[in-house]
Design a protein around this motif. Structure first.
Motif, PDB file in Angstrom:
ATOM      1  N   TYR A 303       0.825  -1.216   0.000  1.00 47.76           N
ATOM      2  CA  TYR A 303       0.000   0.000   0.000  1.00 47.76           C
ATOM      3  C   TYR A 303       0.853   1.258   0.000  1.00 47.76           C
ATOM      4  O   TYR A 303       0.555   2.225  -0.716  1.00 47.76           O
ATOM      5  CB  TYR A 303      -0.944  -0.007   1.199  1.00 47.76           C
ATOM      6  CG  TYR A 303      -1.811   1.239   1.283  1.00 47.76           C
ATOM      7  CD1 TYR A 303      -2.858   1.422   0.396  1.00 47.76           C
ATOM      8  CD2 TYR A 303      -1.544   2.219   2.248  1.00 47.76           C
ATOM      9  CE1 TYR A 303      -3.636   2.569   0.465  1.00 47.76           C
ATOM     10  CE2 TYR A 303      -2.320   3.353   2.317  1.00 47.76           C
ATOM     11  CZ  TYR A 303      -3.377   3.535   1.416  1.00 47.76           C
ATOM     12  OH  TYR A 303      -4.148   4.675   1.486  1.00 47.76           O
ATOM     13  N   ASN A 304       1.914   1.301   0.790  1.00 44.25           N
ATOM     14  CA  ASN A 304       2.707   2.523   0.914  1.00 44.25           C
ATOM     15  C   ASN A 304       4.166   2.333   0.488  1.00 44.25           C
ATOM     16  O   ASN A 304       5.004   3.175   0.781  1.00 44.25           O
ATOM     17  CB  ASN A 304       2.671   3.031   2.358  1.00 44.25           C
ATOM     18  CG  ASN A 304       3.300   2.053   3.322  1.00 44.25           C
ATOM     19  OD1 ASN A 304       3.374   0.859   3.036  1.00 44.25           O
ATOM     20  ND2 ASN A 304       3.758   2.551   4.468  1.00 44.25           N
ATOM     21  N   GLN A 305       4.470   1.241  -0.207  1.00 47.08           N
ATOM     22  CA  GLN A 305       5.850   0.988  -0.617  1.00 47.08           C
ATOM     23  C   GLN A 305       5.925   0.752  -2.127  1.00 47.08           C
ATOM     24  O   GLN A 305       5.116   0.007  -2.689  1.00 47.08           O
ATOM     25  CB  GLN A 305       6.423  -0.224   0.116  1.00 47.08           C
ATOM     26  CG  GLN A 305       7.923  -0.407  -0.108  1.00 47.08           C
ATOM     27  CD  GLN A 305       8.482  -1.601   0.636  1.00 47.08           C
ATOM     28  OE1 GLN A 305       8.757  -2.631   0.022  1.00 47.08           O
ATOM     29  NE2 GLN A 305       8.604  -1.477   1.959  1.00 47.08           N
ATOM     30  N   PHE A 306       6.916   1.397  -2.759  1.00 46.08           N
ATOM     31  CA  PHE A 306       7.106   1.323  -4.209  1.00 46.08           C
ATOM     32  C   PHE A 306       8.540   0.906  -4.500  1.00 46.08           C
ATOM     33  O   PHE A 306       9.466   1.252  -3.740  1.00 46.08           O
ATOM     34  CB  PHE A 306       6.810   2.672  -4.866  1.00 46.08           C
ATOM     35  CG  PHE A 306       5.405   3.163  -4.629  1.00 46.08           C
ATOM     36  CD1 PHE A 306       4.407   2.896  -5.536  1.00 46.08           C
ATOM     37  CD2 PHE A 306       5.093   3.879  -3.475  1.00 46.08           C
ATOM     38  CE1 PHE A 306       3.114   3.340  -5.312  1.00 46.08           C
ATOM     39  CE2 PHE A 306       3.814   4.324  -3.240  1.00 46.08           C
ATOM     40  CZ  PHE A 306       2.802   4.053  -4.165  1.00 46.08           C
ATOM     41  N   ALA A 307       8.718   0.159  -5.590  1.00 38.71           N
ATOM     42  CA  ALA A 307      10.041  -0.316  -6.000  1.00 38.71           C
ATOM     43  C   ALA A 307      10.400   0.259  -7.363  1.00 38.71           C
ATOM     44  O   ALA A 307       9.561   0.310  -8.271  1.00 38.71           O
ATOM     45  CB  ALA A 307      10.079  -1.837  -6.048  1.00 38.71           C
ATOM     46  N   ILE A 308      11.640   0.693  -7.495  1.00 35.61           N
ATOM     47  CA  ILE A 308      12.164   1.217  -8.762  1.00 35.61           C
ATOM     48  C   ILE A 308      13.462   0.486  -9.056  1.00 35.61           C
ATOM     49  O   ILE A 308      14.374   0.459  -8.212  1.00 35.61           O
ATOM     50  CB  ILE A 308      12.411   2.737  -8.694  1.00 35.61           C
ATOM     51  CG1 ILE A 308      11.120   3.480  -8.362  1.00 35.61           C
ATOM     52  CG2 ILE A 308      13.012   3.244 -10.000  1.00 35.61           C
ATOM     53  CD1 ILE A 308      11.332   4.955  -8.077  1.00 35.61           C
ATOM     54  N   VAL A 309      13.559  -0.128 -10.228  1.00 36.71           N
ATOM     55  CA  VAL A 309      14.763  -0.837 -10.653  1.00 36.71           C
ATOM     56  C   VAL A 309      15.258  -0.198 -11.941  1.00 36.71           C
ATOM     57  O   VAL A 309      14.502  -0.070 -12.907  1.00 36.71           O
ATOM     58  CB  VAL A 309      14.502  -2.338 -10.857  1.00 36.71           C
ATOM     59  CG1 VAL A 309      15.784  -3.042 -11.297  1.00 36.71           C
ATOM     60  CG2 VAL A 309      13.945  -2.969  -9.595  1.00 36.71           C
ATOM     61  N   VAL A 310      16.509   0.215 -11.949  1.00 31.97           N
ATOM     62  CA  VAL A 310      17.120   0.822 -13.134  1.00 31.97           C
ATOM     63  C   VAL A 310      18.365   0.014 -13.487  1.00 31.97           C
ATOM     64  O   VAL A 310      19.375   0.086 -12.782  1.00 31.97           O
ATOM     65  CB  VAL A 310      17.493   2.300 -12.883  1.00 31.97           C
ATOM     66  CG1 VAL A 310      18.096   2.906 -14.153  1.00 31.97           C
ATOM     67  CG2 VAL A 310      16.272   3.080 -12.438  1.00 31.97           C
ATOM     68  N   PRO A 311      18.333  -0.799 -14.538  1.00 31.34           N
ATOM     69  CA  PRO A 311      19.514  -1.575 -14.935  1.00 31.34           C
ATOM     70  C   PRO A 311      20.485  -0.718 -15.744  1.00 31.34           C
ATOM     71  O   PRO A 311      20.133   0.341 -16.264  1.00 31.34           O
ATOM     72  CB  PRO A 311      18.923  -2.696 -15.788  1.00 31.34           C
ATOM     73  CG  PRO A 311      17.678  -2.102 -16.364  1.00 31.34           C
ATOM     74  CD  PRO A 311      17.155  -1.126 -15.348  1.00 31.34           C
ATOM     75  N   GLN A 312      21.719  -1.200 -15.814  1.00 31.64           N
ATOM     76  CA  GLN A 312      22.762  -0.583 -16.646  1.00 31.64           C
ATOM     77  C   GLN A 312      22.953   0.893 -16.306  1.00 31.64           C
ATOM     78  O   GLN A 312      22.830   1.777 -17.150  1.00 31.64           O
ATOM     79  CB  GLN A 312      22.419  -0.755 -18.135  1.00 31.64           C
ATOM     80  CG  GLN A 312      22.309  -2.190 -18.568  1.00 31.64           C
ATOM     81  CD  GLN A 312      21.916  -2.351 -20.024  1.00 31.64           C
ATOM     82  OE1 GLN A 312      21.653  -1.375 -20.708  1.00 31.64           O
ATOM     83  NE2 GLN A 312      21.878  -3.577 -20.482  1.00 31.64           N
ATOM     84  N   ILE A 313      23.241   1.160 -15.058  1.00 33.54           N
ATOM     85  CA  ILE A 313      23.483   2.516 -14.583  1.00 33.54           C
ATOM     86  C   ILE A 313      24.710   2.484 -13.674  1.00 33.54           C
ATOM     87  O   ILE A 313      24.950   1.507 -12.945  1.00 33.54           O
ATOM     88  CB  ILE A 313      22.243   3.072 -13.840  1.00 33.54           C
ATOM     89  CG1 ILE A 313      22.442   4.549 -13.491  1.00 33.54           C
ATOM     90  CG2 ILE A 313      21.932   2.259 -12.601  1.00 33.54           C
ATOM     91  CD1 ILE A 313      21.201   5.204 -12.906  1.00 33.54           C
ATOM     92  N   SER A 314      25.505   3.536 -13.729  1.00 36.12           N
ATOM     93  CA  SER A 314      26.708   3.588 -12.888  1.00 36.12           C
ATOM     94  C   SER A 314      26.339   3.999 -11.471  1.00 36.12           C
ATOM     95  O   SER A 314      25.250   4.512 -11.208  1.00 36.12           O
ATOM     96  CB  SER A 314      27.710   4.582 -13.484  1.00 36.12           C
ATOM     97  OG  SER A 314      27.180   5.900 -13.437  1.00 36.12           O
ATOM     98  N   LEU A 315      27.285   3.768 -10.556  1.00 42.39           N
ATOM     99  CA  LEU A 315      27.055   4.112  -9.158  1.00 42.39           C
ATOM    100  C   LEU A 315      26.863   5.618  -8.982  1.00 42.39           C
ATOM    101  O   LEU A 315      25.991   6.063  -8.219  1.00 42.39           O
ATOM    102  CB  LEU A 315      28.236   3.620  -8.312  1.00 42.39           C
ATOM    103  CG  LEU A 315      28.187   3.955  -6.817  1.00 42.39           C
ATOM    104  CD1 LEU A 315      26.963   3.322  -6.167  1.00 42.39           C
ATOM    105  CD2 LEU A 315      29.460   3.507  -6.121  1.00 42.39           C
ATOM    106  N   LYS A 316      27.648   6.381  -9.704  1.00 38.98           N
ATOM    107  CA  LYS A 316      27.542   7.837  -9.595  1.00 38.98           C
ATOM    108  C   LYS A 316      26.181   8.315 -10.070  1.00 38.98           C
ATOM    109  O   LYS A 316      25.541   9.168  -9.438  1.00 38.98           O
ATOM    110  CB  LYS A 316      28.662   8.479 -10.407  1.00 38.98           C
ATOM    111  CG  LYS A 316      28.732   9.998 -10.280  1.00 38.98           C
ATOM    112  CD  LYS A 316      29.911  10.531 -11.071  1.00 38.98           C
ATOM    113  CE  LYS A 316      29.989  12.051 -10.954  1.00 38.98           C
ATOM    114  NZ  LYS A 316      31.145  12.610 -11.720  1.00 38.98           N
TER     115      LYS A 316
END
Length: 636
Positions: A303-316
């Motif tokens: 209900y109050n939690q969302f997930a975002i996944v971004v592949p192929q991205i640098s740490l910076k």
């Protein structure tokens, strides 16, 4: 169409021949009737002379024949006349000029006296000349017949052209080219049949759109959160499965867990409309940020939690993205009863190749708890020292390295077979890696994001196409093997690349039919109008089009037919453990059902087990690609 035109010409030719035959028979009959009529008139004249001679000898024998007979013979235009009695000439008449073409009549007048008659007359029809009035009537009749024949021929041609239009539309329908058949309404005749075809095509088009909307409805209720419209927990699980295999994650990236503190308690204090407005505004602002991140995943876990996944991205870049997400969240207008200083918390976990998705979720949740322990809205990254060193290179170093790889042609091409249900290779999908100075291979998931960032993607994909054309397809002993090449958005929007591709496909048009160009579903859906002309050009050149990663997002599949794709490839998230997931099987059934009566073939990407392959074949998938068949093999 050729058969229809041939039948049309035969029908019009038969019609004209029939009319000509009728006219000829009519004129011939009239001529024969005229000749017979004149001959009969002449016979009547001869019979009248015979009657007069018999009457002369029986009742008026004292009168001399020369007193009345010559005038009658002259009136009948007789050229010669003899009257014999017992073989002796009683009277003879000879005209001044004898013309050719005569008819001689001989008869016995009185048998007792052996009285015989011999008279030569002109041919019957030569005695009659047509007057100008008769010639005018005859000419008018012939002209009228010719006019009506010409008018009938034109009318029949027009009617048959309408039939040809109907045949043309029917052929388009049989070739499954419904849009073109609907666009070419033409002037088909009978008009009722033409209108019926148009009505049926409109109904079919509407049915296809309804089917696409129904497919989208099924997918939405399966993979989307009904309140926010983003992915649900099942959607997140499928996408994480697609990013990983038995050996762990297949590409580096970052995962964010965003939680709104005490959102359920806030809902009890304010109206539901306020909560819905807050959620939708926050999600829209986050989506605007994620639009710049390719293949990103946004889903609601609870209900109050969302997930975002971004592949192929640098740490910076992951740290910068975390700052942007927090800034967007803090800019939202919260109800007066809630303090925004301790409402938004973001947990960040950076992952590398080989890590398990279970470990990723665990580290994300730990980072979220750490962010909550800080006592104020903020973000926290789980630090385990697992940053990929190669991926941490600076942009300047990456650009120099990529330009060096292009100039020195350090690109290495790999191929992976796509196998059909008969275990025959349908085609090979081409992928690439870069060989560095230490002779190590840098995978595509590592260098492609940096190539996109440096604007060098069109150059790399052009080099891949050149390798396929000049090296792989140059084998004269092999004329059937086909290869597929992936095209990115930057490449398809590059005018220079499109001009080069058009020229190259024209130059190597004998090899074009063995090329397949693949485009991501996400690119086609969001940039359809910009890409439609370019994709149409590729298709008209003779190459095949394939849309891959189908099912990655919940969108309508109407674009598949609008852009005339030949092949579609299911996303790994749909294929992974499909034998255990009824919702994914339902999606595949619905997708294949919507493509019924089309030539579009459905393939599957990421097949890793026998159970998955068997289930896909049962569902109607034509071919598959994955580690169960073969891993990518280095070609050049």
């Amino acid at each position: 169409m050729k058969l229809t035109r041939l039948l049309t010409r035969k029908l019009t030719g038969f019609w004209l021949l029939s009319l000509a035959a009728v006219a000829f028979i009519f004129l011939l009959t009239a001529l024969v009737s005229f000749a017979q009529l004149t001959y009969k008139f002449q016979q009547q004249k001869v019979s009248e002379i015979e009657s007069m001679l018999v009457h002369h000898y029986e009742h008026d024998s004292d009168r001399d024949l020369s007193s009345w007979l010559p005038s009658i013979l002259a009136a009948y235009k007789a050229s010669k006349f003899q009257l014999l009695e017992n073989g002796q000439v009683v009277y003879e008449y000879q005209a001044d000029a004898a013309d050719k073409g005569h008819v001689t009549y001989e008869s016995v007048l009185i048998k007792d006296r052996h009285l015989k008659l011999s008279m030569t007359l002109p041919q019957p029809f030569q005695m009659y000349d047509l007057s100008w009035y008769e010639l005018l009537i005859l000419s008018g009749g012939i002209i009228s017949v010719a006019f009506f024949v010409r008018f009938g021929h034109q009318w029949l041609s027009v009617q048959l052209v309408g039939i040809e239009d109907l045949a043309a539309r029917s052929k388009l329908i049989l070739n499954n080219e419904y849009e073109q058949a609907l666009a070419e309404k033409g002037h088909g005749k009978p008009r009722m049949i033409n209108r019926a075809l148009t009505h049926m095509l409109l109904e079919l088009d509407d049915a296809q759109k309804q089917r696409a909307r129904f497919d989208q409805f099924i997918r939405s209720n399966t993979f989307l959160d009904p309140e926010t419209g983003i992915g649900n927990r099942l959607f997140l699980k499928n996408r994480l499965d697609a990013l990983s295999n038995d050996r762990g994650m297949m590409a580096p990236g970052v995962m964010f867990l965003l939680e709104m503190e005490d959102l359920d308690l806030l809902q009890q204090e304010v109206a539901d409309e306020s909560i819905d407005a807050l959620l939708l505004q926050t999600i829209n602002d986050i989506n605007q940020i994620l639009d710049t991140q390719a293949n990103s995943i946004f889903a609601r876990r609870s209900y109050n939690q969302f997930a975002i996944v971004v592949p192929q991205i640098s740490l910076k870049d992951a740290e910068k993205l975390a700052v942007k997400l927090l800034k967007v969240c803090l800019s939202q207008a919260l109800p007066t009863t809630q303090n925004s200083d301790d409402f938004y918390h973001i947990g960040v976990a950076y992952f590398k190749v080989g890590e398990s998705k279970e470990q990723l979720l665990d580290e994300s949740e730990r980072a979220l708890r750490a962010a909550q322990f800080q006592g104020s809205s903020g973000w926290f990254m789980y630090d385990k020292g697992a940053v990929d060193e190669e991926f941490a290179k600076g942009s300047v170093r990456w650009r120099s390295f990529l330009e060096y790889a292009l100039v020195n042609r350090r690109l290495v091409v790999f191929s992976q077979p796509v196998v059909d249900s008969d275990m025959e290779t349908h085609h090979f999908e081409i992928s690439s890696r870069i060989r560095d100075n230490q002779d190590n291979l840098i995978r595509a998931t590592l260098y492609i994001p940096m190539a996109i960032k440096c604007g060098l993607t069109p150059q790399f994909e052009r080099q891949v196409i050149e390798t396929v054309l000049f090296d792989l397809l140059n084998d004269r002993s092999d004329t059937t093997t086909r290869y597929s090449v992936n095209l990115s958005l930057d490449t398809l929007l590059s005018r220079a690349f499109i001009r080069w591709l058009k020229t190259t496909l024209l130059e190597y048009r004998h090899l074009t039919s063995r090329l397949i160009f693949e485009v991501n579903e996400d690119i086609v859906v969001h940039h359809r109008e910009q890409l439609k002309d370019h994709l149409d050009m590729i298709r008209k050149m003779g190459a095949s089009l394939c849309v891959d990663r189908v099912g990655q997002e919940v969108v309508s599949t109407q674009y598949i037919q609008e852009c005339h794709f030949d092949l579609i490839k299911l996303h790994r998230s749909i294929v992974r453990q499909i034998h255990l997931r009824q919702e994914n099987q339902l999606f595949v059934r619905s997708l294949i059902g919507g493509l019924y009566r089309t030539d579009v073939q459905v393939f599957a990407d990421g097949v890793e087990s026998f159970e998955e392959w068997q289930t896909l074949k049962i569902l109607g998938v034509s071919a598959g690609q994955g580690s169960i068949f073969s891993d990518p093999i280095e070609e050049i």
